[in-house]
Design a protein around this motif. Sequence first.
Motif, PDB file in Angstrom:
ATOM      1  N   PHE A   6      16.956  13.561  -6.188  1.00  0.00           N
ATOM      2  CA  PHE A   6      16.613  13.752  -4.780  1.00  0.00           C
ATOM      3  C   PHE A   6      15.103  13.711  -4.550  1.00  0.00           C
ATOM      4  O   PHE A   6      14.602  12.919  -3.745  1.00  0.00           O
ATOM      5  N   TYR A   7      14.390  14.571  -5.246  1.00  0.00           N
ATOM      6  CA  TYR A   7      12.947  14.667  -5.011  1.00  0.00           C
ATOM      7  C   TYR A   7      12.191  13.460  -5.564  1.00  0.00           C
ATOM      8  O   TYR A   7      11.159  13.076  -5.018  1.00  0.00           O
ATOM      9  N   GLY A   8      12.702  12.887  -6.652  1.00  0.00           N
ATOM     10  CA  GLY A   8      12.031  11.724  -7.230  1.00  0.00           C
ATOM     11  C   GLY A   8      12.021  10.547  -6.265  1.00  0.00           C
ATOM     12  O   GLY A   8      10.991   9.887  -6.083  1.00  0.00           O
ATOM     13  N   ARG A   9      13.144  10.281  -5.637  1.00  0.00           N
ATOM     14  CA  ARG A   9      13.225   9.171  -4.675  1.00  0.00           C
ATOM     15  C   ARG A   9      12.306   9.421  -3.479  1.00  0.00           C
ATOM     16  O   ARG A   9      11.561   8.533  -3.053  1.00  0.00           O
ATOM     17  N   ASP A  10      12.365  10.640  -2.940  1.00  0.00           N
ATOM     18  CA  ASP A  10      11.542  10.958  -1.779  1.00  0.00           C
ATOM     19  C   ASP A  10      10.056  10.878  -2.116  1.00  0.00           C
ATOM     20  O   ASP A  10       9.258  10.358  -1.333  1.00  0.00           O
ATOM     21  N   ALA A  11       9.679  11.372  -3.292  1.00  0.00           N
ATOM     22  CA  ALA A  11       8.267  11.332  -3.694  1.00  0.00           C
ATOM     23  C   ALA A  11       7.783   9.895  -3.847  1.00  0.00           C
ATOM     24  O   ALA A  11       6.665   9.564  -3.426  1.00  0.00           O
ATOM     25  N   ALA A  12       8.611   9.038  -4.436  1.00  0.00           N
ATOM     26  CA  ALA A  12       8.214   7.642  -4.623  1.00  0.00           C
ATOM     27  C   ALA A  12       7.997   6.947  -3.279  1.00  0.00           C
ATOM     28  O   ALA A  12       7.027   6.202  -3.098  1.00  0.00           O
ATOM     29  N   LEU A  13       8.888   7.200  -2.322  1.00  0.00           N
ATOM     30  CA  LEU A  13       8.755   6.579  -1.004  1.00  0.00           C
ATOM     31  C   LEU A  13       7.521   7.105  -0.267  1.00  0.00           C
ATOM     32  O   LEU A  13       6.781   6.331   0.350  1.00  0.00           O
ATOM     33  N   ARG A  14       7.297   8.400  -0.325  1.00  0.00           N
ATOM     34  CA  ARG A  14       6.137   8.986   0.356  1.00  0.00           C
ATOM     35  C   ARG A  14       4.835   8.496  -0.249  1.00  0.00           C
ATOM     36  O   ARG A  14       3.878   8.195   0.466  1.00  0.00           O
ATOM     37  N   LEU A  15       4.779   8.412  -1.575  1.00  0.00           N
ATOM     38  CA  LEU A  15       3.553   7.951  -2.229  1.00  0.00           C
ATOM     39  C   LEU A  15       3.286   6.489  -1.901  1.00  0.00           C
ATOM     40  O   LEU A  15       2.131   6.099  -1.668  1.00  0.00           O
ATOM     41  N   ALA A  16       4.335   5.680  -1.852  1.00  0.00           N
ATOM     42  CA  ALA A  16       4.167   4.267  -1.505  1.00  0.00           C
ATOM     43  C   ALA A  16       3.642   4.126  -0.077  1.00  0.00           C
ATOM     44  O   ALA A  16       2.741   3.310   0.192  1.00  0.00           O
ATOM     45  N   ASP A  17       4.172   4.915   0.859  1.00  0.00           N
ATOM     46  CA  ASP A  17       3.703   4.875   2.251  1.00  0.00           C
ATOM     47  C   ASP A  17       2.238   5.303   2.336  1.00  0.00           C
ATOM     48  O   ASP A  17       1.436   4.689   3.050  1.00  0.00           O
ATOM     49  N   TRP A  18       1.893   6.359   1.624  1.00  0.00           N
ATOM     50  CA  TRP A  18       0.519   6.867   1.666  1.00  0.00           C
ATOM     51  C   TRP A  18      -0.466   5.848   1.098  1.00  0.00           C
ATOM     52  O   TRP A  18      -1.511   5.596   1.682  1.00  0.00           O
ATOM     53  N   ARG A  19      -0.113   5.226  -0.017  1.00  0.00           N
ATOM     54  CA  ARG A  19      -1.010   4.230  -0.625  1.00  0.00           C
ATOM     55  C   ARG A  19      -1.147   3.006   0.283  1.00  0.00           C
ATOM     56  O   ARG A  19      -2.226   2.426   0.392  1.00  0.00           O
ATOM     57  N   ARG A  20      -0.037   2.605   0.916  1.00  0.00           N
ATOM     58  CA  ARG A  20      -0.103   1.447   1.814  1.00  0.00           C
ATOM     59  C   ARG A  20      -1.002   1.739   3.003  1.00  0.00           C
ATOM     60  O   ARG A  20      -1.866   0.927   3.361  1.00  0.00           O
ATOM     61  N   LEU A  21      -0.826   2.907   3.613  1.00  0.00           N
ATOM     62  CA  LEU A  21      -1.659   3.264   4.758  1.00  0.00           C
ATOM     63  C   LEU A  21      -3.112   3.496   4.339  1.00  0.00           C
ATOM     64  O   LEU A  21      -4.034   3.187   5.085  1.00  0.00           O
ATOM     65  N   LEU A  22      -3.308   4.029   3.141  1.00  0.00           N
ATOM     66  CA  LEU A  22      -4.664   4.259   2.655  1.00  0.00           C
ATOM     67  C   LEU A  22      -5.402   2.940   2.510  1.00  0.00           C
ATOM     68  O   LEU A  22      -6.586   2.832   2.851  1.00  0.00           O
ATOM     69  N   ALA A  23      -4.713   1.919   2.005  1.00  0.00           N
ATOM     70  CA  ALA A  23      -5.340   0.604   1.844  1.00  0.00           C
ATOM     71  C   ALA A  23      -5.683  -0.024   3.186  1.00  0.00           C
ATOM     72  O   ALA A  23      -6.559  -0.883   3.271  1.00  0.00           O
ATOM     73  N   ASP A  24      -4.994   0.387   4.229  1.00  0.00           N
ATOM     74  CA  ASP A  24      -5.308  -0.094   5.579  1.00  0.00           C
ATOM     75  C   ASP A  24      -6.413   0.715   6.235  1.00  0.00           C
ATOM     76  O   ASP A  24      -6.855   0.380   7.342  1.00  0.00           O
ATOM     77  N   HIS A  25      -6.842   1.771   5.562  1.00  0.00           N
ATOM     78  CA  HIS A  25      -7.756   2.703   6.209  1.00  0.00           C
ATOM     79  C   HIS A  25      -9.102   2.847   5.506  1.00  0.00           C
ATOM     80  O   HIS A  25     -10.116   3.087   6.152  1.00  0.00           O
ATOM     81  N   VAL A  26      -9.117   2.763   4.174  1.00  0.00           N
ATOM     82  CA  VAL A  26     -10.366   2.941   3.429  1.00  0.00           C
ATOM     83  C   VAL A  26     -10.600   1.739   2.526  1.00  0.00           C
ATOM     84  O   VAL A  26      -9.662   1.035   2.141  1.00  0.00           O
ATOM     85  N   ALA A  27     -11.875   1.526   2.199  1.00  0.00           N
ATOM     86  CA  ALA A  27     -12.238   0.371   1.378  1.00  0.00           C
ATOM     87  C   ALA A  27     -12.017   0.648  -0.105  1.00  0.00           C
ATOM     88  O   ALA A  27     -11.352  -0.112  -0.802  1.00  0.00           O
ATOM     89  N   ASN A  28     -12.595   1.731  -0.615  1.00  0.00           N
ATOM     90  CA  ASN A  28     -12.450   2.091  -2.028  1.00  0.00           C
ATOM     91  C   ASN A  28     -11.397   3.183  -2.166  1.00  0.00           C
ATOM     92  O   ASN A  28     -11.707   4.361  -2.103  1.00  0.00           O
ATOM     93  N   THR A  29     -10.141   2.796  -2.375  1.00  0.00           N
ATOM     94  CA  THR A  29      -9.066   3.786  -2.409  1.00  0.00           C
ATOM     95  C   THR A  29      -9.223   4.766  -3.564  1.00  0.00           C
ATOM     96  O   THR A  29      -8.801   5.919  -3.458  1.00  0.00           O
ATOM     97  N   ASN A  30      -9.830   4.330  -4.674  1.00  0.00           N
ATOM     98  CA  ASN A  30      -9.962   5.229  -5.813  1.00  0.00           C
ATOM     99  C   ASN A  30     -10.944   6.359  -5.552  1.00  0.00           C
ATOM    100  O   ASN A  30     -10.896   7.402  -6.201  1.00  0.00           O
ATOM    101  N   ARG A  31     -11.861   6.170  -4.594  1.00  0.00           N
ATOM    102  CA  ARG A  31     -12.767   7.257  -4.236  1.00  0.00           C
ATOM    103  C   ARG A  31     -12.017   8.359  -3.495  1.00  0.00           C
ATOM    104  O   ARG A  31     -12.519   9.465  -3.341  1.00  0.00           O
TER     105      ARG A  31
END
Length: 374
Positions: free
Chosen positions: A150-175
């Motif tokens: 249950f939590y593994g699936r939800d965490a994977a989806l949330r992390l994917a959404d966050w990384r996708r939106l982060l790439a649309d928002h900041v230049a250096n995501t690793n910072r």
Amino acid sequence: MLEGLTFGWRTAVLTVALAQLLLLATALLRSLSNRAANRILAALLTVMALILVPWLIGFAGFYDKWRWLTFAPVQITLAVVPLGWLYLRALTEGALPAGWRWHLVPAAAQTLYLGACFALPFDTKMTWADLSATGYKLVGAAALLAQIAFYGRDAALRLADWRRLLADHVANTNRFAARWLSAAMLALGLLLAVWSGYLLWDLVSPLGYKGLMGLYLAIAATALYLGIEGWRHVTLPFPHLADLVPAPASEPRDWAALGREWAAQIRAEGWARDPDLTLALLARRLGTNTGYLSRAINQGAGTNFASFIAGLRAEAVAARLDAGDSADLLTLALEEGFGSKASFNRAFIARMGETPSRYRRRVAKPENASGHRF
């Protein structure tokens, strides 16, 4: 008093891990940055440290000498998965979700059960330990596997959404610690996969006390990794999901033309060199809103914000190589806003079609020099 106890390598290794985990948990509790998330991480480290305790003292012979320690309520395995999930939620959302305590109900039930069993009269306790061992193991394994699913699936989806939106928002995501958060979830996921394997193996063919040592070494190693890296990243900014969704751009525009126009202005002003550049900051500099800028980049340039800025930076490095700049490539990359050699190489190859070193060798001959633009 210590007569009959044996302090071998297993006890020594687990004791060192336990002490380090408790020190890291204490340090995280004192941090003022990302406070909610770091408190959850401290709780996770403490839970994982306590999971080691029965094995730590068991290998030393404590249970043989003091059998009343049976059922000591320290091994709360059903807290690990939800605490890992809550850590992800707290970092990416800036606060714990509403009703977060309900996710710890299975862990609380496990604690109450062990506490009740621990409080039984000695003879009753030992009889119940023999009768309930297999059933408790089966129920615990089933509950842990259900949590992982249950939590593994939800965490994977949330992390994917966050990384996708982060790439649309900041230049250096690793910072903004995107790599750390992904690595933390991956480490926890690998541990849970190993844990599941041990549980199933032990149910089919009991491994015995020493046979489970590999699992507890994996728990200790993963917890130490999470603690050390969590402390290293304790002050890094984590943009929140609610702040990463740009305002909608409702008016029809020629987004491709706007993308070219704004790319030209960014080049002229050198704004891509800013390692802390974000979508909101760039929108303010361009005199527009994040909705328009995001749409111009996504639809006009056909990419996300991070890749768009990385392409401009790669382009700027190429221009300096075209001009004969003799500085080493890493220096050029850092001066143009890249955060690491790896991100520079990826962006340069994606934008220019070849590695930076090969590009430098090729443009060393004037007749081969060429430019690339969005």
